[in-house]
Design an enzyme around this catalytic site. Structure first.
Site, PDB file in Angstrom:
ATOM      1  CE  LYS A 171      -3.482  -2.711   1.959  1.00  0.00           C
ATOM      2  NZ  LYS A 171      -3.176  -4.120   2.246  1.00  0.00           N
TER       3      LYS A 171
HETATM    4  C1  LIG Z   1      -3.884  -5.074   1.750  1.00  0.00           C
HETATM    5  C2  LIG Z   1      -3.350  -6.422   1.670  1.00  0.00           C
HETATM    6  C3  LIG Z   1      -4.035  -7.420   0.988  1.00  0.00           C
HETATM    7  C4  LIG Z   1      -5.348  -7.147   0.315  1.00  0.00           C
HETATM    8  O1  LIG Z   1      -5.184  -6.270  -0.757  1.00  0.00           O
HETATM    9  P1  LIG Z   1      -6.469  -5.640  -1.489  1.00  0.00           P
HETATM   10  O2  LIG Z   1      -5.899  -4.665  -2.457  1.00  0.00           O
HETATM   11  O3  LIG Z   1      -7.278  -4.996  -0.427  1.00  0.00           O
HETATM   12  O4  LIG Z   1      -7.168  -6.790  -2.134  1.00  0.00           O
HETATM   13  C5  LIG Z   1      -3.470  -8.684   0.920  1.00  0.00           C
HETATM   14  N1  LIG Z   1      -2.304  -8.962   1.509  1.00  0.00           N
HETATM   15  C6  LIG Z   1      -1.605  -8.023   2.176  1.00  0.00           C
HETATM   16  C7  LIG Z   1      -0.309  -8.397   2.821  1.00  0.00           C
HETATM   17  C8  LIG Z   1      -2.095  -6.718   2.276  1.00  0.00           C
HETATM   18  O5  LIG Z   1      -1.408  -5.791   2.932  1.00  0.00           O
END
Ligand SMILES: *Cc1c(COP(=O)(O)O)cnc(C)c1O
Length: 319
Positions: free
Chosen positions: A105
């Site tokens: 993110k």
């Molecule tokens: C946020 C996250 C997800 C999910 O990602 P999305 O974009 O919400 O589907 C999966 N794995 C990890 C380690 C994450 O940080």
């Protein structure tokens, strides 16, 4: 490129508006009507990464950012690598944890913050975000200390890891955090409800940094190109990409990359026990259950926000 409200396609906005509003009328998500393939993907994959990001991102943001501004955003966003590491013959892992909060993110959150900085005309902005663990930290660090922007993060009390909690509740300054008695989906519902209050939205310049904000997904498209660029040329055909899913933002970005011409044969999308999407694909019924807390808490989402975008791409002539 224009962005359409998927619930009301009479609402058509430019990139800056989509980023600043986050969510459209009737809680509709913004999305491009059509995603045109890039002409020469092979040369794009061989280009230096900053030139590659410029070419990928320009059609999406070009109406509001000049090449110089976009280059600036790129320089300030992609400060850490997306590293492809061989696991065994023909199997690679894309390491997306080299950013400041160790979550993929970081790419989207920093891109969004840098875009908003470019669009800012001094008015007050409040970023309201729900987190299932990782988003909060990435958003808090990306927006920390930016003038005129207040950040409020809602998280499910007791359902995120101690490290995740420390990463965003200890910053102070323009970062406020609220522990909610409930699940991530409850937090996300509170965020969506706040957007229904038009006077509140106006008064505090409400925006969201969840993956309902299209800017986060657009940035993530870039690292799928990075991944394939690091695969030896002779292995670049018929790629299968496996994506762990929560809100289905990362998978949305992957499918956008495919529409842009990345040679992806198919996706493996996984959820944990919070499996609304796999059940939907089997039965045709959209029936979110109560969210169950697991060790993979960033995937503990039972009403994934980005699914309408994926359905749109599957149904429209975009594919
Ligand atoms: C946020 C996250 C997800 C999910 O990602 P999305 O974009 O919400 O589907 C999966 N794995 C990890 C380690 C994450 O940080």
């Amino acid at each position: 490129m224009k962005f359409y409200n998927l619930k009301d396609n009479t609402q058509v906005v430019d990139y800056a508006t989509a980023v600043r509003q986050g969510l459209g009328r009737n809680q509709g998500l913004f999305f491009p009507k059509k995603i045109d393939p890039i002409e020469d993907v092979d040369s794009l994959l061989d280009a230096p990464s900053e030139a590659r990001y410029l070419q990928i991102l320009k059609p999406f943001v070009g109406e509001n950012l000049s090449d110089e501004q976009l280059k600036d955003v790129i320089k300030n966003t992609f400060k850490f690598p997306a590293k492809l590491v061989a696991v065994e013959d023909n199997i690679y892992c894309l390491e997306l944890f080299h950013g400041p909060t160790l979550a993929f993110k970081d790419f989207g959150a920093n891109f969004m913050a840098n875009c908003l900085k470019q669009f800012s005309n001094g008015e007050k902005i409040t970023i309201l975000t729900a987190t299932s663990g990782d988003t909060g930290a990435a958003v808090a660090h990306a927006f920390y200390g930016i003038k005129n922007i207040q950040v409020v993060i809602l998280y499910p009390k007791g359902k995120i890891s101690a490290l995740q909690e420390k990463m965003f509740t200890t910053l102070g300054g323009n970062i406020k955090t609220l522990a909610i008695e409930g699940t991530f989906d409850d937090c996300q519902a509170l965020v969506k409800q706040s957007f229904d209050d038009r006077s509140l939205v106006k008064e505090i310049g409400l925006n969201s940094a969840n993956s309902i904000n299209i800017s986060r997904l657009i940035a993530q498209v870039c690292y799928y190109f990075d991944a394939v660029a690091q695969v030896p040329q002779e292995q670049r055909k018929k790629l299968v990409i496996s994506v762990p899913c929560g809100n289905f933002g990362n998978l949305t970005a992957a499918i956008i990359a495919q529409l842009l011409g990345l040679p992806i044969e198919r996706f493996v999308a996984t959820t944990n026990v919070n499996d609304t999407v796999p059940r939907f694909l089997q039965t045709g019924q959209w029936q979110p259950n109560k969210t169950i807390a697991t060790l993979s808490n960033a995937m503990d989402v039972s009403a994934p926000n980005n699914w309408p975008r994926i359905e749109y791409m599957m149904q429209s002539e975009a594919v």
